[in-house]
Design a protein around this motif. Structure first.
Motif, short mmCIF file in Angstrom:
data_model
loop_
_atom_site.label_atom_id
_atom_site.label_comp_id
_atom_site.label_asym_id
_atom_site.label_seq_id
_atom_site.Cartn_x
_atom_site.Cartn_y
_atom_site.Cartn_z
N ASN A 1 0.82 -1.22 0.00
CA ASN A 1 0.00 0.00 0.00
C ASN A 1 0.85 1.27 0.00
O ASN A 1 0.33 2.36 0.21
CB ASN A 1 -0.95 0.00 1.20
N GLY A 2 2.16 1.10 -0.22
CA GLY A 2 3.04 2.25 -0.41
C GLY A 2 3.63 2.86 0.84
O GLY A 2 4.21 3.95 0.78
N TYR A 3 3.52 2.18 1.99
CA TYR A 3 4.07 2.71 3.23
C TYR A 3 5.60 2.66 3.21
O TYR A 3 6.18 1.68 2.77
CB TYR A 3 3.58 1.93 4.44
N SER A 4 6.25 3.70 3.72
CA SER A 4 7.70 3.71 3.90
C SER A 4 8.04 2.95 5.18
O SER A 4 7.16 2.66 6.00
CB SER A 4 8.21 5.14 3.99
N ASN A 5 9.33 2.69 5.39
CA ASN A 5 9.75 2.02 6.63
C ASN A 5 9.34 2.84 7.86
O ASN A 5 8.89 2.29 8.87
CB ASN A 5 11.27 1.82 6.64
N GLU B 1 6.81 4.93 8.13
CA GLU B 1 5.36 4.86 8.30
C GLU B 1 4.94 3.49 8.84
O GLU B 1 4.02 3.39 9.66
CB GLU B 1 4.66 5.15 6.97
N ILE B 2 5.62 2.43 8.38
CA ILE B 2 5.32 1.09 8.89
C ILE B 2 5.65 1.01 10.38
O ILE B 2 4.89 0.44 11.17
CB ILE B 2 6.11 0.02 8.10
N SER C 1 10.40 -0.05 15.91
CA SER C 1 11.47 0.86 15.52
C SER C 1 11.76 0.65 14.03
O SER C 1 11.44 -0.41 13.47
CB SER C 1 12.75 0.58 16.33
N GLU C 2 12.37 1.66 13.40
CA GLU C 2 12.70 1.51 11.97
C GLU C 2 13.71 0.39 11.77
O GLU C 2 13.68 -0.31 10.74
CB GLU C 2 13.24 2.82 11.42
N GLY C 3 14.59 0.20 12.73
CA GLY C 3 15.57 -0.89 12.63
C GLY C 3 14.89 -2.24 12.61
O GLY C 3 15.26 -3.13 11.85
N THR C 4 13.87 -2.39 13.47
CA THR C 4 13.12 -3.65 13.50
C THR C 4 12.39 -3.87 12.19
O THR C 4 12.34 -4.99 11.67
CB THR C 4 12.11 -3.64 14.66
#
Length: 206
Positions: A161-165, A167-168, A175-178
């Motif tokens: 659906n186009g989500y960035s890291n 936004e996810i 966390s973005e790392g996860t």
């Protein structure tokens, strides 16, 4: 980047060759006029990308793609056609083509070739927007056989659906790392190369 161009209109093939070879990083190894030639030329040269028309006599581009990918699963095939035909789009997706573009969109051909060469999957904007509708009604795909768990499937849906890291991460309280770690596992389990392929995979099996 070494490419082969196959189109049953020799004027189109010649024009594409001329346009593309203006760029120093592009070398057109050969041109062909039908799917049978595409198979022969691919076997002879094993190009970085095969740029091929769909509607051709003797053997069309889809049949040629099927034949080539059965022997060379990592082949990069970019299909080019004047027909925005739903049936062709679905077949191209299912065969594993790395892209499907309309001929009239000449400006997107070189960027698409470069993207495919770098391992991305490319479909024109008009086509991408229609993929969900085209693939509706299919039987639900079993992600379990790929060892995809519920959290990973949630992430696949968000990627599709186009989500960035970032936004996810916000959506799933991670966390973005996860998120990056999950994405790496998803790519490994599905044997894909990037998040674009994850999105296409999702819509192929929705």
């Amino acid at each position: 980047m070494k490419i082969i161009i196959v189109d049953d209109d020799c004027l189109v093939a010649g024009a594409l060759k001329t346009i593309l070879e203006v760029n120093e990083d592009v070398e057109v190894l050969a041109t062909g006029a039908d799917g049978k030639e595409a198979c022969e030329l691919y076997e002879r040269y094993e190009p970085d990308v095969l740029l091929m028309d769909i509607r051709m006599e003797k053997m069309d581009g889809l049949e040629a793609s099927r034949s080539i990918l059965s022997r060379y699963p990592k082949a990069n095939i970019l299909l080019l056609t004047t027909f925005s035909d739903d049936e062709y789009i679905v077949k191209a997706l299912r065969l594993g083509a790395k892209g499907y573009l309309l001929k009239q969109d000449y400006g997107s051909i070189l960027p698409a070739l470069r993207a495919v060469y770098c391992g991305q999957t490319v479909f024109g904007t008009e086509i991408v927007s229609r993929i969900p509708d085209l693939l509706q009604g299919e039987k639900k795909f079993d992600y379990g056989k790929y060892d995809i768990n519920e959290r990973e499937f949630e992430m696949i849906e968000l990627i599709a659906n186009g989500y960035s890291n970032k936004e996810i991460a916000a959506e799933l309280f991670l966390s973005e790392g996860t998120v990056r770690n999950y994405l790496s596992m998803i790519l490994e389990k599905l044997q894909l190369r990037d998040r674009t392929q994850v999105a296409v995979f999702y819509y192929q099996h929705k």
